[in-house]
Scaffold this motif. Sequence first.
Motif, PDB file in Angstrom:
ATOM      1  N   SER A 222       0.831  -1.206   0.000  1.00 37.80           N
ATOM      2  CA  SER A 222       0.000   0.000   0.000  1.00 37.80           C
ATOM      3  C   SER A 222       0.865   1.255   0.000  1.00 37.80           C
ATOM      4  CB  SER A 222      -0.928  -0.009   1.217  1.00 37.80           C
ATOM      5  OG  SER A 222      -1.728   1.153   1.250  1.00 37.80           O
ATOM      6  N   LYS A 223       1.948   1.254   0.748  1.00 34.95           N
ATOM      7  CA  LYS A 223       2.851   2.397   0.774  1.00 34.95           C
ATOM      8  C   LYS A 223       3.465   2.652  -0.597  1.00 34.95           C
ATOM      9  CE  LYS A 223       3.043   4.389   4.804  1.00 34.95           C
ATOM     10  NZ  LYS A 223       2.745   5.838   4.937  1.00 34.95           N
ATOM     11  N   ILE A 224       3.793   1.597  -1.291  1.00 30.62           N
ATOM     12  CA  ILE A 224       4.372   1.749  -2.632  1.00 30.62           C
ATOM     13  C   ILE A 224       3.346   2.370  -3.573  1.00 30.62           C
ATOM     14  CG2 ILE A 224       5.200   0.476  -4.642  1.00 30.62           C
ATOM     15  CD1 ILE A 224       6.554  -1.466  -2.707  1.00 30.62           C
ATOM     16  N   ARG A 225       2.087   1.954  -3.472  1.00 28.67           N
ATOM     17  CA  ARG A 225       1.041   2.544  -4.310  1.00 28.67           C
ATOM     18  C   ARG A 225       0.884   4.031  -4.003  1.00 28.67           C
ATOM     19  NH1 ARG A 225      -1.320  -2.675  -3.585  1.00 28.67           N
ATOM     20  NH2 ARG A 225      -2.448  -2.034  -1.706  1.00 28.67           N
ATOM     21  N   GLN A 226       1.004   4.416  -2.745  1.00 30.45           N
ATOM     22  CA  GLN A 226       0.953   5.836  -2.390  1.00 30.45           C
ATOM     23  C   GLN A 226       2.101   6.607  -3.036  1.00 30.45           C
ATOM     24  OE1 GLN A 226       0.211   6.913   1.758  1.00 30.45           O
ATOM     25  NE2 GLN A 226      -0.466   4.832   2.182  1.00 30.45           N
ATOM     26  N   GLN A 227       3.283   6.038  -3.006  1.00 29.39           N
ATOM     27  CA  GLN A 227       4.435   6.703  -3.607  1.00 29.39           C
ATOM     28  C   GLN A 227       4.266   6.836  -5.122  1.00 29.39           C
ATOM     29  OE1 GLN A 227       7.703   4.281  -2.289  1.00 29.39           O
ATOM     30  NE2 GLN A 227       7.524   4.910  -0.146  1.00 29.39           N
ATOM     31  N   GLN A 228       3.706   5.803  -5.751  1.00 28.06           N
ATOM     32  CA  GLN A 228       3.447   5.878  -7.195  1.00 28.06           C
ATOM     33  C   GLN A 228       2.448   6.996  -7.502  1.00 28.06           C
ATOM     34  OE1 GLN A 228       2.182   1.807  -7.827  1.00 28.06           O
ATOM     35  NE2 GLN A 228       4.159   1.245  -8.726  1.00 28.06           N
ATOM     36  N   LEU A 229       1.436   7.120  -6.632  1.00 28.05           N
ATOM     37  CA  LEU A 229       0.438   8.165  -6.834  1.00 28.05           C
ATOM     38  C   LEU A 229       1.060   9.550  -6.711  1.00 28.05           C
ATOM     39  CD1 LEU A 229      -2.597   8.747  -7.266  1.00 28.05           C
ATOM     40  CD2 LEU A 229      -2.822   8.868  -4.777  1.00 28.05           C
ATOM     41  N   LEU A 230       1.988   9.712  -5.786  1.00 26.88           N
ATOM     42  CA  LEU A 230       2.667  10.999  -5.641  1.00 26.88           C
ATOM     43  C   LEU A 230       3.447  11.349  -6.907  1.00 26.88           C
ATOM     44  CD1 LEU A 230       3.981  10.790  -1.952  1.00 26.88           C
ATOM     45  CD2 LEU A 230       2.025  12.102  -2.824  1.00 26.88           C
ATOM     46  N   GLU A 231       4.052  10.332  -7.533  1.00 23.64           N
ATOM     47  CA  GLU A 231       4.747  10.573  -8.803  1.00 23.64           C
ATOM     48  C   GLU A 231       3.753  10.969  -9.894  1.00 23.64           C
ATOM     49  OE1 GLU A 231       7.945  10.721  -9.236  1.00 23.64           O
ATOM     50  OE2 GLU A 231       8.372  10.184  -7.153  1.00 23.64           O
ATOM     51  N   ASP A 232       2.594  10.309  -9.904  1.00 29.24           N
ATOM     52  CA  ASP A 232       1.554  10.662 -10.876  1.00 29.24           C
ATOM     53  C   ASP A 232       1.093  12.104 -10.679  1.00 29.24           C
ATOM     54  OD1 ASP A 232       1.635   8.145 -11.983  1.00 29.24           O
ATOM     55  OD2 ASP A 232      -0.050   7.374 -10.813  1.00 29.24           O
ATOM     56  N   ARG A 233       0.958  12.511  -9.421  1.00 26.16           N
ATOM     57  CA  ARG A 233       0.510  13.879  -9.146  1.00 26.16           C
ATOM     58  C   ARG A 233       1.562  14.896  -9.593  1.00 26.16           C
ATOM     59  NH1 ARG A 233       0.126  18.128  -5.579  1.00 26.16           N
ATOM     60  NH2 ARG A 233      -2.011  18.854  -5.146  1.00 26.16           N
ATOM     61  N   ALA A 234       2.826  14.608  -9.322  1.00 28.47           N
ATOM     62  CA  ALA A 234       3.884  15.517  -9.749  1.00 28.47           C
ATOM     63  C   ALA A 234       3.895  15.650 -11.269  1.00 28.47           C
ATOM     64  CB  ALA A 234       5.234  15.019  -9.236  1.00 28.47           C
ATOM     65  N   GLN A 235       3.712  14.535 -11.953  1.00 28.02           N
ATOM     66  CA  GLN A 235       3.680  14.580 -13.420  1.00 28.02           C
ATOM     67  C   GLN A 235       2.448  15.338 -13.908  1.00 28.02           C
ATOM     68  OE1 GLN A 235       4.017  10.764 -15.275  1.00 28.02           O
ATOM     69  NE2 GLN A 235       4.025  11.588 -17.340  1.00 28.02           N
ATOM     70  N   ALA A 236       1.319  15.164 -13.222  1.00 22.03           N
ATOM     71  CA  ALA A 236       0.096  15.868 -13.609  1.00 22.03           C
ATOM     72  C   ALA A 236       0.259  17.378 -13.425  1.00 22.03           C
ATOM     73  CB  ALA A 236      -1.086  15.360 -12.788  1.00 22.03           C
ATOM     74  N   LEU A 237       0.957  17.794 -12.378  1.00 24.16           N
ATOM     75  CA  LEU A 237       1.215  19.225 -12.181  1.00 24.16           C
ATOM     76  C   LEU A 237       2.086  19.782 -13.301  1.00 24.16           C
ATOM     77  CD1 LEU A 237       1.863  19.364  -8.325  1.00 24.16           C
ATOM     78  CD2 LEU A 237      -0.128  20.237  -9.545  1.00 24.16           C
ATOM     79  N   ASP A 238       3.110  19.042 -13.673  1.00 20.32           N
ATOM     80  CA  ASP A 238       3.966  19.484 -14.783  1.00 20.32           C
ATOM     81  C   ASP A 238       3.175  19.551 -16.086  1.00 20.32           C
ATOM     82  OD1 ASP A 238       6.117  19.667 -13.072  1.00 20.32           O
ATOM     83  OD2 ASP A 238       6.925  17.682 -13.576  1.00 20.32           O
ATOM     84  N   ALA A 239       2.315  18.546 -16.305  1.00 22.37           N
ATOM     85  CA  ALA A 239       1.503  18.532 -17.524  1.00 22.37           C
ATOM     86  C   ALA A 239       0.527  19.697 -17.541  1.00 22.37           C
ATOM     87  CB  ALA A 239       0.748  17.201 -17.633  1.00 22.37           C
ATOM     88  N   ALA A 240      -0.039  20.037 -16.370  1.00 23.11           N
ATOM     89  CA  ALA A 240      -0.964  21.170 -16.297  1.00 23.11           C
ATOM     90  C   ALA A 240      -0.252  22.476 -16.634  1.00 23.11           C
ATOM     91  CB  ALA A 240      -1.586  21.239 -14.905  1.00 23.11           C
ATOM     92  N   GLN A 241       0.951  22.648 -16.114  1.00 27.51           N
ATOM     93  CA  GLN A 241       1.719  23.861 -16.407  1.00 27.51           C
ATOM     94  C   GLN A 241       2.074  23.932 -17.891  1.00 27.51           C
ATOM     95  OE1 GLN A 241       2.581  26.367 -13.968  1.00 27.51           O
ATOM     96  NE2 GLN A 241       2.839  27.406 -15.938  1.00 27.51           N
ATOM     97  N   MET A 242       2.464  22.790 -18.447  1.00 27.32           N
ATOM     98  CA  MET A 242       2.792  22.748 -19.871  1.00 27.32           C
ATOM     99  C   MET A 242       1.559  23.075 -20.710  1.00 27.32           C
ATOM    100  SD  MET A 242       4.019  19.504 -22.192  1.00 27.32           S
ATOM    101  CE  MET A 242       2.355  18.815 -22.069  1.00 27.32           C
ATOM    102  N   GLU A 243       0.412  22.493 -20.355  1.00 28.25           N
ATOM    103  CA  GLU A 243      -0.822  22.734 -21.099  1.00 28.25           C
ATOM    104  C   GLU A 243      -1.204  24.211 -21.050  1.00 28.25           C
ATOM    105  OE1 GLU A 243      -5.511  21.245 -20.980  1.00 28.25           O
ATOM    106  OE2 GLU A 243      -3.965  20.181 -19.827  1.00 28.25           O
ATOM    107  N   TYR A 244      -1.060  24.809 -19.881  1.00 30.42           N
ATOM    108  CA  TYR A 244      -1.396  26.234 -19.734  1.00 30.42           C
ATOM    109  C   TYR A 244      -0.434  27.110 -20.544  1.00 30.42           C
ATOM    110  CZ  TYR A 244      -2.050  30.786 -17.492  1.00 30.42           C
ATOM    111  OH  TYR A 244      -2.267  32.116 -17.246  1.00 30.42           O
ATOM    112  N   ASN A 245       0.851  26.813 -20.464  1.00 31.09           N
ATOM    113  CA  ASN A 245       1.832  27.589 -21.224  1.00 31.09           C
ATOM    114  C   ASN A 245       1.583  27.477 -22.721  1.00 31.09           C
ATOM    115  OD1 ASN A 245       3.041  28.277 -18.817  1.00 31.09           O
ATOM    116  ND2 ASN A 245       4.682  26.768 -18.968  1.00 31.09           N
ATOM    117  N   ASN A 246       1.320  26.268 -23.195  1.00 36.96           N
ATOM    118  CA  ASN A 246       1.049  26.072 -24.621  1.00 36.96           C
ATOM    119  C   ASN A 246      -0.207  26.816 -25.056  1.00 36.96           C
ATOM    120  OD1 ASN A 246       3.291  24.435 -24.795  1.00 36.96           O
ATOM    121  ND2 ASN A 246       2.151  22.520 -24.710  1.00 36.96           N
ATOM    122  N   ALA A 247      -1.246  26.767 -24.204  1.00 39.51           N
ATOM    123  CA  ALA A 247      -2.505  27.420 -24.561  1.00 39.51           C
ATOM    124  C   ALA A 247      -2.352  28.934 -24.633  1.00 39.51           C
ATOM    125  CB  ALA A 247      -3.593  27.038 -23.554  1.00 39.51           C
TER     126      ALA A 247
END
Length: 445
Positions: free
Chosen positions: A338-363
């Motif tokens: 379960s702890k490993i799944r939490q850590q994976q989710l944190l990586e997903d969130r960090a990537q989602a934040l980067d993707a959101a910033q990229m999407e906003y900059n591109n737009a």
Amino acid sequence: MMFFSFPGLGQAKQENPSPSDTLDLKACLNLGLENSRSIKKALMDEESAKFYRNEVKAGGLPQISAYGNYNNFIDVFPQAVPGGLFGPGDADDVAVIALGVPQSLKAGVTVNQLIFNSSYLIGLKAARTSEEFYKTLSLQTEEQVIYDIAMNYLGVTQMELQRENLRANVDQLKGLERILEAQVANDLVRKVDLNRVKVNLSTLESEMENLETEIFRGLSYLKLIMGIPVDTPIELKKSEVNPETIANFQMTDLDPESRTDIQVLDIQKTLYDYEYKNIKATNHPSLVGFADFNRNSFSNNFDFLSESKVWYQGSLIGLKLQVPIFDGFAVKSRAAQSKIRQQQLLEDRAQALDAAQMEYNNATKKYFNALQTLRANEANLKLAEDVLKETALLYREGLSPLTDLLEAESTQRQARANFNNQLVQVRIAQLEILKSTGQITRITS
């Protein structure tokens, strides 16, 4: 914070629009939000989450059940007892006797009540969080439907504007064709000039036929994502794509927390926290209270329905305590997973934040570039229209050849198409900014 006016996405509100009406963007969105199958499925998931919460809650309520038990011993089970227990005999001997009667009937009610269980308490919190999770997913689905409808609406509108542009040019060439036919008949112009016009006219008509097919396909897909029958006739208003509707647009800075995809990940993190606590809670003691109330009757024959039959009452209450001691480290291993799944989710969130910033900059980059290109196209269109007017005047006065007129007409047609296309690109960029900032629902209000 920068402000631009954006009135085109929400002037006069249309209540309960009909597909047979001429629809603007807001009307299409209202129909889509009401009929979209994707949204309906998401709302069903949300409703299912409420029932799941009730299911979890039921585990802490009294569990009551009734039971009945009828036994018919064809041969009563023998029992071994010391000799002389029930009469004369040697104590060293073993006497075998049959204890009991052939038939018995028992009916009763059992009650179990959970008194303490850590997993149950954590499960209640997780169930409430699951409701919030599916509500957020419903919002995310709604935003995606709004974006898809708006993008396809603009795509179809762009093609319809191109069709209007071609139709206007076809009408101009047909008028010129009629004039040239009369002039050829009177030997005033060469027939080759008439043929040039006919070739250009045939080319434009072929383009219009291809465009009609693409418009039909675009409208069919738009109706599909709106959730209305694909054979429903609809007509789109062109008022959504003009310079006035892009004049006002309010653009805010990016706030990732307002995006539903980030919110979904945050709720998932909370659910993983509950999962970890629930796994650890399996090592905690649990306490259950129970009770049993019953009636018994015994007989050598089946006469339990007799009014004179004697029934014996029995009852008990008790507590059951269960304390886990050792499980071979199974709980520890599940908790580590379960702890490993939490850590994976944190990586997903960090990537989602980067993707959101990229999407906003591109737009935003696309938006400002599109505005700059629109201004250039507007200037080119005005220049092309002036050239066409002057060339047409010179041609009528016999001071310019037909080839110059046809070239000026082609240039003006292309300039008009470029301008219309760029209008759509600006609107698309605005929608992408709203989507990247989590504000896409603004266009429905």
